[in-house]
Design an enzyme around this catalytic site. Structure first.
Site, PDB file in Angstrom:
ATOM      1  N   ASP A  79     -10.916   3.153   3.751  1.00  0.00           N
ATOM      2  CA  ASP A  79     -11.145   1.617   3.706  1.00  0.00           C
ATOM      3  C   ASP A  79     -12.547   1.353   3.646  1.00  0.00           C
ATOM      4  O   ASP A  79     -12.987   0.261   3.055  1.00  0.00           O
ATOM      5  CB  ASP A  79     -10.591   1.142   4.980  1.00  0.00           C
ATOM      6  CG  ASP A  79      -9.559  -0.155   4.707  1.00  0.00           C
ATOM      7  OD1 ASP A  79      -9.324  -0.463   3.509  1.00  0.00           O
ATOM      8  OD2 ASP A  79      -8.554  -0.300   5.396  1.00  0.00           O
ATOM      9  N   GLN A 139      -4.914  -1.406   9.390  1.00  0.00           N
ATOM     10  CA  GLN A 139      -4.759  -2.700   9.065  1.00  0.00           C
ATOM     11  C   GLN A 139      -5.363  -3.585   9.775  1.00  0.00           C
ATOM     12  O   GLN A 139      -5.097  -3.611  10.950  1.00  0.00           O
ATOM     13  CB  GLN A 139      -3.451  -2.857   8.683  1.00  0.00           C
ATOM     14  CG  GLN A 139      -2.877  -4.205   7.949  1.00  0.00           C
ATOM     15  CD  GLN A 139      -3.641  -4.317   6.482  1.00  0.00           C
ATOM     16  OE1 GLN A 139      -3.767  -3.276   5.990  1.00  0.00           O
ATOM     17  NE2 GLN A 139      -4.034  -5.420   5.932  1.00  0.00           N
ATOM     18  N   LYS A 190       0.733  -1.309  -0.042  1.00  0.00           N
ATOM     19  CA  LYS A 190       0.118  -0.022  -0.178  1.00  0.00           C
ATOM     20  C   LYS A 190       0.726   1.382   0.217  1.00  0.00           C
ATOM     21  O   LYS A 190       0.633   2.086  -0.881  1.00  0.00           O
ATOM     22  CB  LYS A 190      -0.988   0.108   1.159  1.00  0.00           C
ATOM     23  CG  LYS A 190      -2.180  -0.991   0.904  1.00  0.00           C
ATOM     24  CD  LYS A 190      -2.842  -1.344   2.208  1.00  0.00           C
ATOM     25  CE  LYS A 190      -3.692  -2.382   2.206  1.00  0.00           C
ATOM     26  NZ  LYS A 190      -4.714  -2.781   3.186  1.00  0.00           N
TER      27      LYS A 190
HETATM   28  N1  GUN Z   1      -7.049  -6.800   6.083  1.00  0.00           N
HETATM   29  C1  GUN Z   1      -7.403  -7.636   4.870  1.00  0.00           C
HETATM   30  N2  GUN Z   1      -7.626  -6.868   4.150  1.00  0.00           N
HETATM   31  C2  GUN Z   1      -7.922  -5.714   4.404  1.00  0.00           C
HETATM   32  C3  GUN Z   1      -8.222  -4.209   3.895  1.00  0.00           C
HETATM   33  O1  GUN Z   1      -8.502  -4.149   2.645  1.00  0.00           O
HETATM   34  N3  GUN Z   1      -7.919  -3.206   4.708  1.00  0.00           N
HETATM   35  C4  GUN Z   1      -7.553  -3.498   5.855  1.00  0.00           C
HETATM   36  N4  GUN Z   1      -7.511  -2.333   6.659  1.00  0.00           N
HETATM   37  N5  GUN Z   1      -7.279  -4.570   6.383  1.00  0.00           N
HETATM   38  C5  GUN Z   1      -7.252  -5.643   5.675  1.00  0.00           C
END
Ligand code: GUN
Length: 284
Positions: free
Chosen positions: A120, A97, A53
């Site tokens: 998100d 996350q 990311k």
């Molecule tokens: N854990 C697994 N997929 C995601 C996601 O798309 N965003 C976040 N913040 N955590 C995750």
């Protein structure tokens, strides 16, 4: 029949190139989008996702800040960090996350993120907006899948879409997006007695359970579009999805691989959401 492979890596690269132009246009107006990523503990999968990311942000020209906390961070310390970022004018998007360690109240922490910075799409306000068909920020994985379906010319309206899995971050928003695009949608989950009854009539099948080789060729309608969201490790350490790829590719019309399918789209969509947050927040 051998399925067409949907190259998520290539689609994501094309999207990032478009986003770079968007970021440059925003920069001309003095807007430099900023994303804060909060990661707790040292879950290797989370670390990899977060690294990807941050790298995608750098490529596109979105400023990113990584906020790392030890696995035993307190709820109060994490909430204080979220509140600081809510108030920070340089930050347009905040991402926590997941998963978080079990001693932390995930719902409370996600609820603390300012809705206008919820890139998100996990805040209840974002989820509610999606439910009523007026989405603000759409969770990145389902948004990335919709992007792939559109770019690949997969018809949705009037088709039967089956989603395996009902998580808040993939299954439920995925089903809502397909519904908004006029699919007839079935959600299967751990209590569905015989998912294959449903999947065998699916024109679009989205597997988002997290179980290696859950979807075999006998569960797939010939010619269907099969989207694999799973990220599982084989006993010898390889990354594989929920779909038993080789046999299913003999039946399906199109299919996303793992790796190189949905994953890169999730990351690109996050950057898209961060740029959107920046332009929405600083419209005035
Ligand atoms: N854990 C697994 N997929 C995601 C996601 O798309 N965003 C976040 N913040 N955590 C995750």
């Amino acid at each position: 029949m051998t399925a067409r492979i949907i190259d998520g890596k290539a689609h994501a690269a094309a999207l990032r190139a478009e986003l770079k132009a968007t970021a440059e246009n925003l920069a001309k107006r003095g807007i430099h989008a900023g994303l804060a990523v909060i990661v707790v503990g040292d879950n290797p999968a989370s670390r990899t996702y977060v690294r990807n990311k941050v790298r995608a942000c750098e490529e596109v020209g979105v400023l990113s800040q990584l906020h790392e906390f030890p696995a035993d961070v307190t709820q109060e310390a994490l909430l204080a960090s979220v509140r600081d970022l809510n108030a920070d004018p340089r930050i347009d998007g905040i991402l926590v996350q997941l998963p978080l360690p079990p001693h932390l109240d995930e719902a409370r922490i996600l609820a603390a993120v300012a809705p206008e910075k919820d890139v998100d799409g996990f805040h209840v306000q974002s989820a509610g907006a999606l439910l009523i068909g007026a989405p603000r920020f759409v969770p990145c994985t389902p948004a990335g899948i919709m992007y792939l379906l559109e770019k690949e010319g997969i018809p949705i309206a009037g088709r039967h879409a089956v989603v395996l899995g009902r998580s808040n971050i993939v299954g439920k928003p995925m089903a809502l997006l397909l519904l908004q695009n006029d699919a007839t949608v079935t959600i299967c989950h751990s209590k569905t007695p015989d998912p294959a009854i449903h999947t065998r009539s699916a024109d679009i099948l989205v597997a988002a359970v997290g179980r290696l080789n859950l979807v075999g060729a006998g569960m797939v309608k010939p010619g269907a579009c099969v989207i694999d969201v799973g990220t599982n490790r084989t006993p010898d350490g390889k990354l594989r999805g929920d779909v038993d790829f080789d046999p299913v590719a003999e039946v399906a019309g199109s299919i996303t691989p793992v790796p190189g399918g949905v994953g890169p789209m999730t990351v690109a969509m996050l950057v898209a959401n961060a740029l959107r947050a920046a332009s929405l927040r600083r419209k005035d």
